[in-house]
Motif scaffolding. Structure first.
Motif: not given
Length: 628
Positions: A463-470, A501-509, A554-558, A602-608
């Motif tokens: 349920g996490g995200t990966l970000e990068m800077e170089s 019933f379904f769900a998305l991590p609140a951090s992705q909404v 609204s799903i907001h990723i990267s 409840c089934y948990i979707f991955d917004g990413t």
């Protein structure tokens, strides 16, 4: 002897001693001779435990490490080479423990262990066993009830009872009045290896303890007041217990079911009875949730065990690549759920290999470019509320964007004309594609294109995200961001009908858009959601058609935003996300399932996954029902 029943205890207690050795032998604050006694005892305990289980290789290596520590304990200052050799011994011991855990024995590492023994530190080979003076621990001052001296004899002694009798006679000759517990008869009968000596009065108590410490085969002497010892014994018999992690998992599972059945009962009660019993339901539900959260707290563990594995990996990689670099960790005291910690090992180990092989330059290259010859790989662990961020950095060469683009064009991943317009987030997408690699040579460490794709998929499965800077010539940092540092994750629950019933991590909404206020329009042949003056792409995934009464999530990723159309949004709540298991784990876009507070699955979707792969979205939940 049937060792299977003792394996779990051996692995648990043995790894505690090994953890002490691995951590303290690094001497991050400089060499401290006062800490050697504790290290010696840990090595000695490992040797004894391995011998009792019949693990000869572990016993042999532990004994050799014990001999090395014995010399340090006697005043020898170890060289850097000796310190590294001792650390290598702990690495091998951990590998032996892994062998035992997998196969029930420590066979299979004879070559590595023999190589360790062959490496000579000075002119001679291994340090020979030496007689060492045990540490005397002074825990309190004199009281009216006198003193207690606790003496331990070497576990390998053939005549422990005789040694304790010698101690008794020596103390009696020095102070006259002394009691021994257990009695001499019991010590002789049971061949005990420790005893307590009670002195009513002794002016030279410290001198007596020092003399006792010099007697043959005495390995430990503890000095304390007898009054204090009796009080502590009567007030606390057992201060802590070890509970298997599986038992805690079972507790959580059973509590979840209790909450589920409580909700079902409440749902099926007549309205009048429910009104009378409302307080009863609320109080019991509150108590169950409190118990649930307390058990979750007991599952929290520090990063120590994971850090030790990474430090070991760093030492091995430094040797394999012939590159000198240090591995630094900040925030290791943070605690997370044990399940999350276990699943973090693989992605972090991949990042470590990536930094050591791709990032850190050769020592001479670093010097030419004005950098210190020794590189730095660091891991910073930081908690912000429930969010946990792990930043993995190196001060190496940084990503070669040009080489990445050329490799992507060559593989047909992007058209030539689009290469110059790639953003940093696009570069991250490219290097995390399975089998993607810019290395021409395949080594034992990398070059096969397996690594960063594993990191990304592992992070997203949690349920996490990966970000990068170089930055070219300065280094690269990967940020692993998790919405929750424990198993409780806040989710937005929605549905397309009343059956699932379904769900998305609140951090992705990012936001919720009622379709009655924000219309769906066709723009250049594509459906988009109009939000004031801008248009947002709509995901194709849906179970049923959604009318104007629906909601756009609204799903907001990267830096990307997409909208998922659903029939209704029910609530937000914190849940425990559990893996679905085979074969459901193969379903695209799902990261797990959870039991909701009102008793439904409840089934948990991955917004990413939705945002990144929306063109490949498969409606695996589409159900054809016959309606009247």
């Amino acid at each position: 002897m049937n060792i299977k029943k003792y394996l779990e205890m051996y692995l648990s207690e043995g790894r505690e001693h090994l953890s002490v050795l691995t951590k303290e032998l690094q001497f991050k604050d400089g060499f401290k001779s006062e800490s050697i006694s504790g290290l010696f005892r840990s090595a000695h305990s490992l040797k004894g435990m391995a011998a009792s289980m019949g693990f000869e290789t572990t016993e042999k290596l532990s004994h050799a490490l014990e001999n090395i520590l014995a010399e340090w304990r006697n005043g020898k200052i170890p060289s850097e080479e000796e310190l590294q050799r001792a650390l290598r011994a702990t690495d091998l011991l951990e590998m032996l423990f892994e062998k035992v855990e997998k196969s029930g024995n420590d066979a299979g590492l004879n070559l590595e262990v023999d190589e360790w023994f062959k490496k000579k530190i000075e002119k001679g080979s291994l340090p020979k066993p030496t007689e060492t003076k045990p540490l005397i621990k002074e825990e309190s001052a004199k009281t009216k009830n006198g003193f207690k001296i606790k003496v331990k004899i070497d576990p390998s002694s053939n005549l422990p009872a005789a040694r304790l009798l010698v101690v008794y006679q020596k103390i009696k000759s020095m102070c006259g009045d002394v009691d021994i517990v257990p009695s001499i008869e019991e010590i002789q009968k049971k061949a005990l290896k420790s005893a307590e000596f009670y002195l009513r009065d002794a002016k030279e108590i410290k001198e007596i303890a020092k003399v006792v410490a010099t007697l043959p085969e005495v390995v430990d002497v503890e000095l304390s007041s007898s009054e204090e010892s009796d009080e502590s014994a009567s007030s606390t018999l057992i201060s802590s217990l070890k509970i298997p992690s599986k038992s805690l998992d079972n507790f959580l599972y059973r509590i979840s079911h209790l909450i589920y059945h409580l909700n079902i009962l409440e749902k099926n009660l007549p309205a009048e009875m429910l009104k009378k019993q409302k307080f009863w339901f609320e109080s019991h539900r509150s108590g169950l949730y409190q118990l649930y959260n307390e058990i979750l707290e007991t599952r929290l563990v520090s990063f120590d065990s994971l850090i030790e594995r990474l430090e070991r990996g760093a030492r091995e990689l430094s040797a394999k690549t012939s590159k000198r670099f240090k591995f630094i960790v900040e925030g290791g005291a943070e605690k997370i759920d044990k399940v999350l910690l276990e699943k973090l090992l693989d992605p972090l180990m991949h990042l470590l290999r990536n930094s050591a092989d791709h990032g850190i330059e050769e020592n001479d290259q670093r010097v030419k470019s004005g950098k210190p010859s020794e590189g730095t790989i660091s891991m910073a662990i930081k908690r912000d509320g429930e969010k946990l961020t792990i930043s993995f950095s190196d001060d190496g060469r940084g990503l070669d964007f040009k080489a990445i683009k050329e490799s992507a064009i060559k593989r047909g991943l992007i058209p030539f004309e689009r290469a110059d317009s790639l953003k940093e987030s696009d570069i991250l997408d490219l290097i995390t594609i399975p089998s993607f690699s810019t290395k021409k040579d395949v080594t034992q460490i990398s070059g096969r294109g397996v690594g960063l794709d594993v990191v990304r998929s592992s992070v997203e499965s949690l349920g996490g995200t990966l970000e990068m800077e170089s930055e070219m010539g300065r280094g690269t940092t990967f940020h692993l961001i998790f919405p929750s540092a424990v198993t409780l994750t806040e989710v937005v629950v929605f549905s397309w009908d009343d059956g699932f019933f379904f769900a998305l991590p609140a951090s992705q909404v990012k936001a919720l858009y009622p379709l009655s206020e924000f219309p769906v329009e066709w723009v250049e042949g594509t459906r988009k959601l109009r939000v004031k003056s801008k248009f947002i792409d709509i995901l194709n995934f849906k179970m049923q058609p959604v009318d104007k009464e629906g909601i756009g999530i609204s799903i907001h990723i990267s830096h990307e935003e997409k909208v998922l159309l659903v029939k209704k949004v029910l609530q937000t709540e914190k849940v425990v996300i559990l893996p679905l298991g085979k074969p459901l784990e193969r379903i695209p876009h799902l990261i797990g399932g959870a039991l909701l507070s009102f008793g439904e699955i409840c089934y948990i979707f991955d917004g990413t996954s939705f945002v990144r792969n929306e063109t490949e979205a498969l409606n695996v939940f589409q159900i054809n029902r016959e309606r009247p």
